[in-house]
Write a protein that holds these residues in place. Structure first.
Motif, PDB file in Angstrom:
ATOM      1  N   HIS A 136      -0.412   2.652   2.193  1.00  0.00           N
ATOM      2  CA  HIS A 136      -0.116   4.063   1.943  1.00  0.00           C
ATOM      3  C   HIS A 136       0.784   4.138   0.722  1.00  0.00           C
ATOM      4  O   HIS A 136       1.773   3.416   0.642  1.00  0.00           O
ATOM      5  N   THR A 137       0.438   4.994  -0.201  1.00  0.00           N
ATOM      6  CA  THR A 137       1.255   5.150  -1.386  1.00  0.00           C
ATOM      7  C   THR A 137       1.977   6.483  -1.327  1.00  0.00           C
ATOM      8  O   THR A 137       1.540   7.419  -0.666  1.00  0.00           O
ATOM      9  N   LYS A 138       3.092   6.548  -2.020  1.00  0.00           N
ATOM     10  CA  LYS A 138       3.881   7.763  -2.033  1.00  0.00           C
ATOM     11  C   LYS A 138       3.041   8.919  -2.576  1.00  0.00           C
ATOM     12  O   LYS A 138       2.381   8.793  -3.586  1.00  0.00           O
ATOM     13  N   GLY A 139       3.090  10.049  -1.878  1.00  0.00           N
ATOM     14  CA  GLY A 139       2.361  11.227  -2.309  1.00  0.00           C
ATOM     15  C   GLY A 139       0.947  11.281  -1.770  1.00  0.00           C
ATOM     16  O   GLY A 139       0.256  12.280  -1.924  1.00  0.00           O
ATOM     17  N   GLU A 140       0.504  10.199  -1.124  1.00  0.00           N
ATOM     18  CA  GLU A 140      -0.845  10.183  -0.579  1.00  0.00           C
ATOM     19  C   GLU A 140      -0.930  11.141   0.591  1.00  0.00           C
ATOM     20  O   GLU A 140      -0.052  11.199   1.438  1.00  0.00           O
ATOM     21  N   GLY A 141      -1.984  11.925   0.652  1.00  0.00           N
ATOM     22  CA  GLY A 141      -2.203  12.827   1.773  1.00  0.00           C
ATOM     23  C   GLY A 141      -1.446  14.137   1.685  1.00  0.00           C
ATOM     24  O   GLY A 141      -1.389  14.902   2.621  1.00  0.00           O
ATOM     25  N   ARG A 142      -0.830  14.428   0.556  1.00  0.00           N
ATOM     26  CA  ARG A 142      -0.084  15.685   0.422  1.00  0.00           C
ATOM     27  C   ARG A 142      -0.950  16.769  -0.115  1.00  0.00           C
ATOM     28  O   ARG A 142      -1.846  16.683  -0.810  1.00  0.00           O
TER      29      ARG A 142
END
Length: 142
Positions: A136-142
């Motif tokens: 999971h990377t930062k900002g993913e799914g936002r």
């Protein structure tokens, strides 16, 4: 034969075993009884000759392992390698330390890049009885 030369011979024996998909007993013969394996895909280090041999033999039997270069030092041996399982490729390094008998007492495995290492863990997880990881990377799914 110098200590470094004996260690290199022992390390190259291990590399030949895993590269040639030798059985667990052949891999175990290169390891000290209380060997420790530090791996990027395991939650905890694995200890003991049989347990470490089983992990190494299982993982490297799944893919195409190519040793690219072996580096020798006074107290260690290292190998840069390429591992491919299906379409996933990781580049890495095995770093080995030895006991006074010339057997591997500690083996640390490093892999890069991280996304490929996570994907590779997914290819291997079933063999080790683990759940596949997700990156999971930062900002993913936002």
């Amino acid at each position: 034969m110098t200590t470094s030369a004996r260690q290199r011979t022992a390390f190259e024996s291990l590399l030949a075993c895993v590269d040639g998909r030798a059985g667990k007993d052949a891999v175990a013969s290169c390891l000290a009884e209380k060997v420790v394996l530090n791996s990027p895909i395991l939650d905890e280090p694995v200890t003991g000759r049989d347990a470490v041999a089983e992990v190494l033999q299982a993982v490297y039997a799944l893919g195409d392992l190519t040793t690219e270069e072996v580096l020798s030092g006074e107290a260690h041996q290292s190998a840069f390698f390429r591992l491919q399982i299906e379409d996933t490729v990781v580049h890495g390094m095995d770093y080995a330390r030895f006991d006074t008998d010339g057997r591997i007492i500690e083996l640390s495995v490093l892999w890069r890049p991280l996304p490929s290492a996570v994907e590779m863990q997914g290819n291997i997880a079933h063999v080790l009885g683990m759940q596949p990881w997700e990156l999971h990377t930062k900002g993913e799914g936002r």
